[in-house]
Design an enzyme around this catalytic site. Structure first.
Site, PDB file in Angstrom:
ATOM      1  N   ARG A  64      47.818 -51.136  -0.005  1.00  0.00           N
ATOM      2  CA  ARG A  64      47.453 -52.393  -0.528  1.00  0.00           C
ATOM      3  C   ARG A  64      46.319 -52.669  -1.083  1.00  0.00           C
ATOM      4  NH1 ARG A  64      51.289 -53.350   3.155  1.00  0.00           N
ATOM      5  NH2 ARG A  64      50.049 -51.522   4.017  1.00  0.00           N
ATOM      6  N   THR A  65      45.327 -52.165  -0.259  1.00  0.00           N
ATOM      7  CA  THR A  65      43.884 -52.490  -0.642  1.00  0.00           C
ATOM      8  C   THR A  65      43.553 -51.914  -1.829  1.00  0.00           C
ATOM      9  OG1 THR A  65      43.320 -52.767   1.767  1.00  0.00           O
ATOM     10  CG2 THR A  65      41.648 -52.471   0.224  1.00  0.00           C
ATOM     11  N   LYS A  92      34.200 -29.445  -2.210  1.00  0.00           N
ATOM     12  CA  LYS A  92      33.603 -28.157  -2.478  1.00  0.00           C
ATOM     13  C   LYS A  92      32.236 -28.421  -1.520  1.00  0.00           C
ATOM     14  CE  LYS A  92      34.968 -27.721  -7.290  1.00  0.00           C
ATOM     15  NZ  LYS A  92      34.219 -27.749  -8.581  1.00  0.00           N
ATOM     16  N   ARG A 114      36.172 -46.988   0.285  1.00  0.00           N
ATOM     17  CA  ARG A 114      36.754 -46.928   1.323  1.00  0.00           C
ATOM     18  C   ARG A 114      36.262 -45.371   2.072  1.00  0.00           C
ATOM     19  NH1 ARG A 114      42.507 -48.595   3.539  1.00  0.00           N
ATOM     20  NH2 ARG A 114      41.738 -50.408   3.524  1.00  0.00           N
ATOM     21  N   HIS A 142      35.883 -54.506   7.086  1.00  0.00           N
ATOM     22  CA  HIS A 142      36.929 -54.630   6.111  1.00  0.00           C
ATOM     23  C   HIS A 142      36.728 -56.086   5.503  1.00  0.00           C
ATOM     24  CE1 HIS A 142      40.084 -53.913   3.662  1.00  0.00           C
ATOM     25  NE2 HIS A 142      41.001 -53.805   4.438  1.00  0.00           N
TER      26      HIS A 142
HETATM   27  C1  NCD Z   1      44.039 -52.242   7.111  1.00  0.00           C
HETATM   28  C2  NCD Z   1      43.042 -51.177   7.268  1.00  0.00           C
HETATM   29  O1  NCD Z   1      43.218 -50.301   6.515  1.00  0.00           O
HETATM   30  O2  NCD Z   1      42.147 -51.439   7.695  1.00  0.00           O
HETATM   31  N1  NCD Z   1      45.024 -52.377   6.161  1.00  0.00           N
HETATM   32  C3  NCD Z   1      44.745 -53.059   5.126  1.00  0.00           C
HETATM   33  O3  NCD Z   1      43.686 -52.738   4.590  1.00  0.00           O
HETATM   34  N2  NCD Z   1      45.606 -53.762   4.383  1.00  0.00           N
HETATM   35  C4  NCD Z   1      44.605 -52.229   8.699  1.00  0.00           C
HETATM   36  C5  NCD Z   1      45.519 -51.278   9.341  1.00  0.00           C
HETATM   37  O4  NCD Z   1      45.221 -50.108   8.636  1.00  0.00           O
HETATM   38  O5  NCD Z   1      46.008 -51.421  10.150  1.00  0.00           O
END
Ligand code: NCD
Length: 319
Positions: A64-65, A92, A114, A142
């Site tokens: 999703r993100t 590496k 991320r 987040h």
């Molecule tokens: C979340 C995450 O990755 O922190 N999901 C997201 O970004 N939509 C929450 C999760 O992984 O449960």
């Protein structure tokens, strides 16, 4: 005298913690302008990030993100590079800072990252000229998820101030909850954390003294305007903190019988991915109170707003 013009004062979005309420409001207002772009029937693209180079660096899984950021970048007409962490020199043994400095040498304007290490973004921001957006760092923050949650709540209720929001489940491992606690408390919402004692660290009260903690979902449910369910994060070790999944669901699952105790127009939210049948049942996740897909929809204009204001701090409301 004309009123002082607001300028977004941050170079990076490392978390919600450093933001002032007016920065949050500016981001949400800018997102509303971009929502109009996203809902256009024809061309949903604006030239706001034209000729800007954006690098997406995802060291942890994301569907999703990552997609949401990429769609937001395309809608802003940015140039996009997707850095594949598996095939990169990191595999590496190159350090994160080395990778970042090499990327920096190619002069990107914006890096969306991320990473599993809390604070990885803050480290990078000390070595980079590019703006950095935190798309999740371990169990720390987040920020764009909290912003899209706030946007979704503000759209439904018209405000955040005074809203009662319960965040339920695996508080211990959730970066979503930490960003939401910063955001909701800064904006005047009343937050109650709900979960088994093992998954709700008591020391959170030291950082967020105004939040309530409850281990009794049924007791606090009736007064809530919104319920944010969290995923039980087994990959981060949740299994060791609960006696079993059946027991967990018995006390903390949002299901039709619990929904009967909730306000009629309660907002049901979940950041996804959902463990259907564990923290929430499908009929509630897909039911009339659910805003789960609205959250996903709203993620795009919210991320457009973040990237736009970082690159154009003087931003016009509609580019
Ligand atoms: C979340 C995450 O990755 O922190 N999901 C997201 O970004 N939509 C929450 C999760 O992984 O449960």
């Amino acid at each position: 005298m004309s009123p002082e013009r607001y300028v977004f004062p941050h170079k990076h979005l490392l978390g919600i913690e450093p933001l002032e309420p007016r920065d949050i409001t500016a981001l949400l207002d800018q997102a509303r302008a971009f929502e109009e772009v996203c809902e256009r029937p024809d061309i949903k693209i604006v030239p706001a990030l034209r000729k800007k180079l954006v690098v997406n660096l995802f060291f942890e899984n994301s569907t999703r993100t990552r997609n949401s950021f990429e769609i937001a970048q395309k809608r802003l007409s940015a140039e996009i590079i997707n850095f594949d962490a598996d095939t990169s020199s990191l595999a590496k043994g190159e350090t994160l800072v080395d990778t970042a400095m090499n990327l920096e040498a190619m002069r990107p304007d914006l890096i969306v990252m991320r990473h599993s290490a809390p604070g990885a973004h803050a480290l990078l921001s000390r070595h980079m000229k590019a703006s950095i957006v935190n798309a999740g760092d371990g169990a720390h923050e987040h920020p764009t998820q909290a912003l899209l949650d706030a946007y979704t709540l503000r759209k439904k209720f018209g405000k955040l101030d005074g809203l009662k929001v319960a965040i339920v489940g695996d508080i211990r491992h959730s970066r979503v909850v930490r960003s939401n606690m910063w955001l909701l408390t800064k904006m005047g919402a009343k937050v109650t954390l709900v979960g088994p004692p093992t998954l709700v660290p008591q020391d959170l009260k030291a950082t967020w003294p105004s939040i309530e903690i409850s281990h009794d979902f049924d007791a606090v449910l009736p007064e809530q305007d919104a319920i944010m369910m969290l995923r039980a994060q087994f990959e981060r070790g949740t299994g060791a903190y609960i006696p079993g999944q059946g027991e967990y669901s018995r006390f903390f699952q949002l299901n039709p019988s619990r929904m009967k105790r909730a306000k009629k127009d309660v907002a049901v939210m979940h950041p996804g991915p959902i463990n259907r049948g564990l923290e929430i049942t499908s009929d509630v996740a897909d039911g009339p109170n659910s805003l789960v897909l609205d959250q996903v929809t709203n993620g795009v204009p919210v991320r457009m707003a973040v990237m736009f204001l970082l690159c154009h701090p003087h931003g016009e409301l509609v580019p």
